[in-house]
Scaffold this motif. Structure first.
Motif, PDB file in Angstrom:
ATOM      1  N   ASN A 140     -39.686 -45.941 -52.321  1.00 27.78           N
ATOM      2  CA  ASN A 140     -38.590 -45.028 -52.678  1.00 27.78           C
ATOM      3  C   ASN A 140     -39.050 -43.795 -53.447  1.00 27.78           C
ATOM      4  OD1 ASN A 140     -36.528 -46.562 -51.472  1.00 27.78           O
ATOM      5  ND2 ASN A 140     -36.364 -47.876 -53.263  1.00 27.78           N
ATOM      6  N   ASN A 199     -38.352 -47.232 -46.601  1.00 26.86           N
ATOM      7  CA  ASN A 199     -37.585 -45.992 -46.790  1.00 26.86           C
ATOM      8  C   ASN A 199     -38.361 -44.730 -46.442  1.00 26.86           C
ATOM      9  OD1 ASN A 199     -35.250 -44.569 -47.464  1.00 26.86           O
ATOM     10  ND2 ASN A 199     -35.862 -44.305 -49.591  1.00 26.86           N
ATOM     11  N   SER A 222     -36.255 -52.169 -43.825  1.00 26.89           N
ATOM     12  CA  SER A 222     -35.725 -50.962 -44.474  1.00 26.89           C
ATOM     13  C   SER A 222     -36.633 -49.759 -44.257  1.00 26.89           C
ATOM     14  CB  SER A 222     -35.532 -51.226 -45.973  1.00 26.89           C
ATOM     15  OG  SER A 222     -34.635 -52.289 -46.177  1.00 26.89           O
ATOM     16  N   GLY A 224     -36.069 -46.882 -43.102  1.00 30.21           N
ATOM     17  CA  GLY A 224     -35.489 -45.546 -43.257  1.00 30.21           C
ATOM     18  C   GLY A 224     -35.305 -44.826 -41.940  1.00 30.21           C
TER      19      GLY A 224
END
Length: 629
Positions: A140, A199, A222, A224
């Motif tokens: 992140n 992400n 995840s 992104g």
């Protein structure tokens, strides 16, 4: 630090240097180790409580502790001294204003999520001696596109927006803001770390190395911006939640070599399709779970790195990922024990037995090859393990055993709980310490106020009055207490209440206590003496069924009946634990109870479990999401 390899030197570095110069020039930096804004335990910086934009860390510390700067929204730059060797778990998590970091040559270890959520971070320099690298260090970090690693660092390699181990056999992380839509994993890579693709901001197409034996748990979850992912032969397995929560994922190419797909491999990826060959494991898997299966490609054909011309691939030698032979063994588990036998040497197989065909990815697979997991076993064998490229692939009869996870049907609320580590009451700059009256002004209502007797070395004894219900955060931390008899009216002991009371050897905790915060008794003589004592039970149970500490070394842990909650950090770092039996009496598992128990693969029991505090299983193969499916 020696000269750094980096293709393009970002102008952000110059900006950071300017910031540092200005901060020093106006006297805005913090430099004194005795400054109250630094909380230091021994040589570990446990917490920074200031609001400065630039911080010069004291050279008396060797470790930047867990969450030391976590949540700081004002820090833009800092100087880490050469005395620092370790940056711990979530040390700078969510420092959203931090723009640049230089890790000096002294740093050897960077813990999981050390810089997670540093959304303004654009420039990172890593010294030559970092040899231990945690999962999701830069997760992140939405603005981080590249890092610079000292050319003499033998343990880490940077190439085209991603961080690898020294010989590029392990992919640690694809940086969130890396440039280019396509990422082709170097063919040296054999293993992918947890959260490696977390992400991403720009990458749309990912091709996995053909040397990867299986896609591990959460490795490609995840992702992104990723829309297409290609797995190559001879990859054989896709683990639980390997591709979970990919809201933009349109298609995953799965070759016929993949023979094991966990039922939760794609949970939370609602719009994806599986591209595979007819009658393959992936074909059956998709149809059974109503995932669209297609037999013609719908993805871009050019998966070469779109920024390949900017950087020359590092010369990492032959390494273990390029030309070595991997020894594969099969371990079969029976009711009477285990036996190990070598796999058949593929080179000894007759040519007629192997028929090479084309998988959807365009790469050859061997139709005639019999995977060791498919070899029939006697009825008394309940499971077997195949070691491939240093990783264990496990198959077990689910009617009689469990590979990992939690028992089916178990549900619990996953909650976020304030562990008290972020002390909200720093002294104002320029304030002086005032000696308070021991009997009166240290109480707030029915509580002993937080930090009421903090560092009060002359306090050796204390009687808790009958109206006290709560002992506040750090209330007696680092004081001179030698003994404490907690009366039956107390129900809660908050974070670090008796932290580092080194002389505190005698403690009585009544059944009325139902909640004990993280590190409440850490560093006390009482707890340290118990851990050193080899006699008696390995579980320290206090209060109303609170498991406070554990001193065993068993691979199979059985929590005693009667325990109602597993306290914070009880099993933290016990890498030997493979599974844990949770009795029906346990209702709550507290924060980081099993943190970094990296070998923990499963729980049994759990019938009475109601609450799991977020982070309880960080660094294990168990996901909090499993408890509220």
């Amino acid at each position: 630090m020696k000269r750094i390899h980096m293709a393009v030197l970002s102008l952000a570095v110059l900006g950071i240097l300017s910031l540092v110069t200005v901060a020093r020039g106006i006297g805005g930096g913090v430099t004194a180790a005795e400054d109250d804004r630094f909380r230091i335990n021994g040589t570990t910086l446990t917490k920074y409580l200031g609001t400065d934009t630039y911080v010069n860390l004291p050279d008396t510390i060797t470790t930047i502790g867990d969450e030391a700067f976590s949540g700081n929204e004002t820090l833009t730059s800092l100087t880490i001294p050469e005395s620092v060797t370790e940056i711990s778990y979530n040390a700078f998590k969510n420092c959203t204003a931090l723009t640049g970091v230089i890790l000096p040559d002294s740093v050897e270890k960077v813990g999981p999520g050390a810089f997670e959520g540093c959304t303004s971070l654009t420039s990172v320099e890593i010294g030559e001696n970092v040899s231990s690298w945690g999962s999701g260090v830069f997760a992140n970090c939405d603005s981080l596109a590249a890092v610079a690693i000292d050319q003499d660092n033998e343990y880490l390699t940077y190439y085209n927006g991603a961080i690898y181990n020294g010989n590029m056999t392990m992919l640690y992380q694809v940086l969130p803001a890396r440039e280019g839509e396509n990422y082709a994993m170097p063919d040296t890579v054999q293993n992918i770390d947890t959260y490696a693709f977390w992400n991403l901001q720009n990458t749309k197409n990912v091709m996995v190395s053909g040397k990867v034996a299986g896609i591990p748990r959460q490795a490609m979850s995840s992702m992104g911006s990723v829309e297409n992912a290609v797995i190559q032969s001879p990859t054989t397995g896709i683990s639980e939640k390997a591709f979970a929560n990919n809201v933009n994922l349109k298609q995953v190419v799965i070759p016929a070599s993949v023979v094991n797909i966990d039922r939760k491999a794609f949970t939370g990826s609602p719009d994806m399709k599986i591209y595979t060959t007819r009658s393959s494991t992936a074909d059956t898997f998709g149809k059974e779970r109503k995932i669209p299966v297609i037999y013609e490609a719908e993805y871009p054909t050019d998966f070469m790195d779109s920024n390949a011309g900017l950087e020359e691939k590092p010369n990492v030698g032959n390494g273990s990922g390029s030309s070595t032979t991997t020894t594969t063994t099969t371990t079969t588990t029976t009711n009477g024990g285990a036996q190990t036998t070598p796999d058949r040497d593929p080179d000894s197989t007759d040519q007629d037995e192997q028929q090479t065909t084309q998988d959807p990815s365009g790469y050859p697979s061997t139709e005639g090859y019999i995977h060791p997991l498919d070899v029939p076993e006697p009825d008394n064998v309940i499971g077997k393990t195949v070691i491939v490229a240093g990783r264990a692939v496990v198959l077990m009869d689910n009617r009689r055993g469990q590979v990992y996870g939690i028992p089916g049907g178990v549900k619990a609320d996953v909650v976020t709980e304030d562990s008290g580590q972020q002390d909200q009451t720093p002294e104002k700059e320029g304030s002086t310490s005032i000696t308070v009256d021991v009997e009166n002004s240290s109480k707030t209502g029915d509580s002993i106020a937080q930090r009421a007797y903090y560092k009060k070395k002359d306090l050796t004894d204390y009687d808790i009055s009958e109206d006290v219900r709560t002992i506040g955060r750090l209330a007696f931390a680092e004081s001179g207490l030698k003994s404490i008899d907690i009366p039956a009216n107390v129900t809660e002991i908050e974070y670090g209440a008796f932290l580092s009371c080194t002389a505190l050897a005698d403690v009585t905790i009544p059944d009325s206590v139902t909640d004990i915060g993280t590190k409440a008794f850490e560093g006390t003589a009482w707890l340290n003496n118990w851990k050193k004592d080899s006699s008696g039970d390995d579980f320290l149970i206090v209060g109303d069924g609170i498991l406070l500490a554990y001193r065993g070394d068993s691979e199979h842990v059985e929590i005693p009946e009667g325990v109602k909650q597993i306290g914070s950090e009880v099993f933290k770092g016990h890498t030997e634990i493979l599974d844990a039996a949770i009795p029906a009496s346990v209702e709550k598992i507290c924060a980081e109870a099993f943190r970094n128990c990296s070998s923990l693969t499963g729980l049994t029991g759990c019938e009475g479990l109601k609450t799991v505090v977020r982070g309880a299983f960080y660094g294990t193969q168990i996901s909090e999401e499993d408890f509220n499916q």
